[in-house]
Design a protein around this motif. Structure first.
Motif, PDB file in Angstrom:
ATOM      1  N   MET A   1       1.060  -1.198  -0.054  1.00 29.34           N
ATOM      2  CA  MET A   1      -0.013  -0.107   0.006  1.00 29.34           C
ATOM      3  C   MET A   1       0.985   1.302  -0.050  1.00 29.34           C
ATOM      4  SD  MET A   1      -2.824   1.172   2.873  1.00 29.34           S
ATOM      5  CE  MET A   1      -3.998  -0.324   2.802  1.00 29.34           C
ATOM      6  N   SER A   2       0.603   2.050  -0.805  1.00 30.35           N
ATOM      7  CA  SER A   2       0.983   3.458  -0.742  1.00 30.35           C
ATOM      8  C   SER A   2       1.008   4.313   0.282  1.00 30.35           C
ATOM      9  CB  SER A   2       0.730   4.425  -1.826  1.00 30.35           C
ATOM     10  OG  SER A   2      -0.542   4.680  -1.923  1.00 30.35           O
ATOM     11  N   HIS A   3       1.897   5.211   0.724  1.00 28.80           N
ATOM     12  CA  HIS A   3       2.061   5.801   1.827  1.00 28.80           C
ATOM     13  C   HIS A   3       0.800   6.647   2.273  1.00 28.80           C
ATOM     14  CE1 HIS A   3       4.628   8.500   4.811  1.00 28.80           C
ATOM     15  NE2 HIS A   3       3.418   9.061   4.829  1.00 28.80           N
ATOM     16  N   ARG A   4       0.226   6.757   3.127  1.00 25.20           N
ATOM     17  CA  ARG A   4      -1.043   7.323   3.586  1.00 25.20           C
ATOM     18  C   ARG A   4      -0.847   7.780   5.156  1.00 25.20           C
ATOM     19  NH1 ARG A   4      -5.919   6.926   1.067  1.00 25.20           N
ATOM     20  NH2 ARG A   4      -7.034   7.157   3.069  1.00 25.20           N
ATOM     21  N   GLY A   5      -0.560   8.886   5.188  1.00 30.10           N
ATOM     22  CA  GLY A   5      -0.235  10.003   6.413  1.00 30.10           C
ATOM     23  C   GLY A   5      -1.438  10.778   6.954  1.00 30.10           C
ATOM     24  N   ARG A   6      -1.534  11.246   8.132  1.00 28.61           N
ATOM     25  CA  ARG A   6      -2.449  12.067   8.713  1.00 28.61           C
ATOM     26  C   ARG A   6      -1.795  13.205   9.744  1.00 28.61           C
ATOM     27  NH1 ARG A   6      -2.173  10.551  14.215  1.00 28.61           N
ATOM     28  NH2 ARG A   6      -2.646   8.252  14.673  1.00 28.61           N
ATOM     29  N   PHE A   7      -2.900  14.175   9.990  1.00 27.56           N
ATOM     30  CA  PHE A   7      -2.661  14.996  10.791  1.00 27.56           C
ATOM     31  C   PHE A   7      -4.019  14.970  11.616  1.00 27.56           C
ATOM     32  CE2 PHE A   7      -2.893  19.602  12.274  1.00 27.56           C
ATOM     33  CZ  PHE A   7      -1.969  19.312  13.466  1.00 27.56           C
ATOM     34  N   ALA A   8      -3.971  14.806  12.964  1.00 28.70           N
ATOM     35  CA  ALA A   8      -5.417  14.740  14.030  1.00 28.70           C
ATOM     36  C   ALA A   8      -5.140  15.755  15.160  1.00 28.70           C
ATOM     37  CB  ALA A   8      -5.340  13.058  14.056  1.00 28.70           C
ATOM     38  N   PRO A   9      -5.457  16.601  14.809  1.00 28.16           N
ATOM     39  CA  PRO A   9      -5.532  17.828  15.948  1.00 28.16           C
ATOM     40  C   PRO A   9      -6.942  17.745  16.538  1.00 28.16           C
ATOM     41  CG  PRO A   9      -6.346  18.911  13.906  1.00 28.16           C
ATOM     42  CD  PRO A   9      -5.960  17.409  13.564  1.00 28.16           C
ATOM     43  N   SER A  10      -6.968  18.133  17.882  1.00 27.64           N
ATOM     44  CA  SER A  10      -8.148  18.382  18.897  1.00 27.64           C
ATOM     45  C   SER A  10      -8.433  19.781  18.753  1.00 27.64           C
ATOM     46  CB  SER A  10      -7.618  17.774  20.184  1.00 27.64           C
ATOM     47  OG  SER A  10      -7.411  16.441  20.205  1.00 27.64           O
ATOM     48  N   PRO A  11      -9.788  20.093  18.633  1.00 25.79           N
ATOM     49  CA  PRO A  11     -10.352  21.451  18.499  1.00 25.79           C
ATOM     50  C   PRO A  11     -10.374  22.249  20.008  1.00 25.79           C
ATOM     51  CG  PRO A  11     -12.076  19.715  18.355  1.00 25.79           C
ATOM     52  CD  PRO A  11     -10.671  19.060  18.360  1.00 25.79           C
ATOM     53  N   THR A  12      -9.070  22.142  20.768  1.00 21.18           N
ATOM     54  CA  THR A  12      -9.283  22.766  22.018  1.00 21.18           C
ATOM     55  C   THR A  12      -8.694  24.059  22.064  1.00 21.18           C
ATOM     56  OG1 THR A  12      -7.150  21.744  22.477  1.00 21.18           O
ATOM     57  CG2 THR A  12      -9.009  20.597  23.404  1.00 21.18           C
ATOM     58  N   GLY A  13      -8.395  24.695  20.749  1.00 20.04           N
ATOM     59  CA  GLY A  13      -7.878  26.186  20.604  1.00 20.04           C
ATOM     60  C   GLY A  13      -7.392  26.239  19.405  1.00 20.04           C
ATOM     61  N   ARG A  14      -6.771  27.324  19.172  1.00 18.95           N
ATOM     62  CA  ARG A  14      -6.256  27.790  17.819  1.00 18.95           C
ATOM     63  C   ARG A  14      -4.867  26.913  17.503  1.00 18.95           C
ATOM     64  NH1 ARG A  14      -4.871  33.769  16.964  1.00 18.95           N
ATOM     65  NH2 ARG A  14      -4.875  33.005  14.749  1.00 18.95           N
ATOM     66  N   LEU A  15      -4.508  26.799  16.113  1.00 15.61           N
ATOM     67  CA  LEU A  15      -3.493  25.979  15.744  1.00 15.61           C
ATOM     68  C   LEU A  15      -2.342  26.911  16.196  1.00 15.61           C
ATOM     69  CD1 LEU A  15      -2.706  23.463  13.984  1.00 15.61           C
ATOM     70  CD2 LEU A  15      -2.107  25.023  12.287  1.00 15.61           C
ATOM     71  N   HIS A  16      -1.434  26.037  17.136  1.00 16.78           N
ATOM     72  CA  HIS A  16      -0.020  26.848  17.465  1.00 16.78           C
ATOM     73  C   HIS A  16       1.345  26.392  16.902  1.00 16.78           C
ATOM     74  CE1 HIS A  16       1.079  23.456  20.110  1.00 16.78           C
ATOM     75  NE2 HIS A  16      -0.029  23.376  20.598  1.00 16.78           N
ATOM     76  N   ARG A  31       3.983  13.602   1.460  1.00 10.36           N
ATOM     77  CA  ARG A  31       4.360  14.159  -0.072  1.00 10.36           C
ATOM     78  C   ARG A  31       5.642  13.529  -0.697  1.00 10.36           C
ATOM     79  NH1 ARG A  31      -0.273  14.725  -0.202  1.00 10.36           N
ATOM     80  NH2 ARG A  31      -1.521  16.793  -0.445  1.00 10.36           N
ATOM     81  N   ALA A  32       6.565  13.563   0.100  1.00 11.86           N
ATOM     82  CA  ALA A  32       7.790  12.908  -0.358  1.00 11.86           C
ATOM     83  C   ALA A  32       7.876  11.597  -1.019  1.00 11.86           C
ATOM     84  CB  ALA A  32       8.990  13.047   0.663  1.00 11.86           C
ATOM     85  N   ALA A  33       6.677  10.742  -0.201  1.00 23.26           N
ATOM     86  CA  ALA A  33       6.465   9.512  -0.668  1.00 23.26           C
ATOM     87  C   ALA A  33       5.575   9.351  -1.750  1.00 23.26           C
ATOM     88  CB  ALA A  33       6.163   8.638   0.626  1.00 23.26           C
ATOM     89  N   ASP A  34       5.185  10.285  -2.264  1.00 20.64           N
ATOM     90  CA  ASP A  34       4.043  10.504  -3.157  1.00 20.64           C
ATOM     91  C   ASP A  34       2.689   9.744  -2.869  1.00 20.64           C
ATOM     92  OD1 ASP A  34       2.915  11.410  -5.739  1.00 20.64           O
ATOM     93  OD2 ASP A  34       3.329   9.190  -6.636  1.00 20.64           O
ATOM     94  N   GLY A  35       2.505  10.303  -1.521  1.00 18.65           N
ATOM     95  CA  GLY A  35       1.217   9.562  -0.745  1.00 18.65           C
ATOM     96  C   GLY A  35       0.209  10.515  -0.570  1.00 18.65           C
ATOM     97  N   ALA A  36      -0.912   9.833   0.254  1.00 14.71           N
ATOM     98  CA  ALA A  36      -2.071  10.760   0.536  1.00 14.71           C
ATOM     99  C   ALA A  36      -1.852  11.394   1.950  1.00 14.71           C
ATOM    100  CB  ALA A  36      -3.275  10.126   0.502  1.00 14.71           C
ATOM    101  N   TRP A  37      -2.361  12.764   2.163  1.00 18.77           N
ATOM    102  CA  TRP A  37      -2.316  13.015   3.589  1.00 18.77           C
ATOM    103  C   TRP A  37      -3.668  13.734   3.946  1.00 18.77           C
ATOM    104  CZ3 TRP A  37      -3.014  18.431   5.659  1.00 18.77           C
ATOM    105  CH2 TRP A  37      -2.444  18.630   7.021  1.00 18.77           C
ATOM    106  N   ILE A  38      -4.252  13.378   5.129  1.00 20.01           N
ATOM    107  CA  ILE A  38      -5.360  13.280   5.827  1.00 20.01           C
ATOM    108  C   ILE A  38      -5.557  13.857   6.899  1.00 20.01           C
ATOM    109  CG2 ILE A  38      -7.321  11.850   6.199  1.00 20.01           C
ATOM    110  CD1 ILE A  38      -6.135   9.475   4.362  1.00 20.01           C
ATOM    111  N   VAL A  39      -6.602  14.695   7.172  1.00 21.46           N
ATOM    112  CA  VAL A  39      -6.898  15.624   8.369  1.00 21.46           C
ATOM    113  C   VAL A  39      -7.935  14.815   9.097  1.00 21.46           C
ATOM    114  CG1 VAL A  39      -7.485  17.796   9.384  1.00 21.46           C
ATOM    115  CG2 VAL A  39      -5.741  17.642   7.520  1.00 21.46           C
ATOM    116  N   ARG A  40      -7.748  14.482  10.302  1.00 20.90           N
ATOM    117  CA  ARG A  40      -8.916  13.923  11.107  1.00 20.90           C
ATOM    118  C   ARG A  40      -8.885  14.895  12.339  1.00 20.90           C
ATOM    119  NH1 ARG A  40      -6.504   8.959  13.789  1.00 20.90           N
ATOM    120  NH2 ARG A  40      -6.566   8.397  11.867  1.00 20.90           N
TER     121      ARG A  40
END
Length: 293
Positions: A1-16, A31-40
């Motif tokens: 399977m190709s690279h699938r990464g994610r960023f998973a913040p909690s909505p407890t304040g603004r992005l710092h 992106r360096a692995a030509d993969g997908a980047w997903i926000v959760r």
């Protein structure tokens, strides 16, 4: 399977700035692995959630050129899916009801003794995972070999809270499997959670992703930056200074360019994961840096 990464913040304040570093590090790796980047959006803690913070975080990420490749998953909408995973753990003898509070566990050094010691009907029970004698070892791409004896270092841990909400450890494992995440690139504050998540993945029959835990951005007192330090919230209206600062923090050469897309494009072409530092770093200068507001 190709690279699938994610960023998973909690909505407890603004992005710092610390969260920007984590988002950028995971984005570059995908992106360096030509993969997908997903926000959760990990919005299960309603008591700490700040109204409007989830949408603000998403808008800020987009201002920094970090838009999810797929629709944003929100954990608050997935309770039924988590309940199915809990039921499977229960059927297989891995999860049990427990009413122990922190004070109940004080005689045991804060670790759960593998059986509920609370008074009968003391409170609405949570669900805990039975860790047994599990020893979890894995190789982190940045922090090196890791190992944890769960019984003596963690104890049986909560997978479903007494207030009826799924706990973080179970939710993140279920979601990583559902989104077919292959590579978890996140802050080193979650390194200690990884063995618990690997154990859950094994019990549920899920694949185990690769891990890379980025160094933390520390304040002047040597502690992890707080989302509540308003001076360290990044400025979506002027993203380039903070974007370049985040690249420097990750050990990357600041990329020239007069737009976010240009800086990201050049940073991606020059991305060197070997240059990412392992150790946490102080970032006291950020308080007066024009990169941050």
């Amino acid at each position: 399977m190709s690279h699938r990464g994610r960023f998973a913040p909690s909505p407890t304040g603004r992005l710092h700035f610390g969260s920007l570093v984590a988002a950028l590090g995971s984005w570059l790796s995908a992106r360096a692995a030509d993969g997908a980047w997903i926000v959760r959006m990990e919005d299960l803690d309603h008591e700490r959630e700040v109204p409007g913070a989830a949408d603000d975080i998403l808008r800020t990420l987009e201002a920094f050129g970090l838009a999810s490749d797929e629709p944003v998953m929100r954990q608050s909408q997935r309770t039924d899916v988590y309940a199915e995973a809990l039921a499977l753990l229960e059927r297989n003898g891995h999860a049990y009801r427990c009413s122990c509070s922190r004070s109940d566990l004080e005689p045991f050094g804060g670790l759960h003794p593998a059986t509920c010691v609370a008074a009968p009907d003391a409170r609405h029970p949570a669900w805990r995972l039975r860790v047994g004698n599990a020893r979890i070892a894995f190789d982190d791409a940045l922090q090196g070999p890791q190992a944890q004896e769960l019984a003596t270092e963690v104890g049986d841990f909560v997978v479903w809270r007494s207030d009826g909400a799924c706990a973080y450890q179970l939710a993140v494992v279920v979601d990583d499997a559902a989104q077919r995440i292959t590579d978890v690139v996140r802050g080193a504050d979650l390194l200690d959670s990884t063995p618990r998540q690997i154990l859950l993945q094994r019990m549920l029959g899920y694949p185990q992703p690769r891990h890379a835990h980025l160094p933390l951005v520390l304040g002047a007192d040597g502690r992890k930056l707080s989302k509540h330090e308003a001076a360290l919230a990044v400025d979506a209206a002027d993203p380039l200074p903070a974007l370049r600062a985040a690249l420097r923090f990750l050990g990357q050469r600041p990329a020239p360019g007069d737009s976010v897309d240009a800086v990201l494009d050049r940073a991606l072409r020059a991305f060197d994961p070997r240059a990412i530092p392992r150790a946490h770093e102080l970032f006291a200068a950020a308080r007066n840096d024009s990169a941050l507001r």
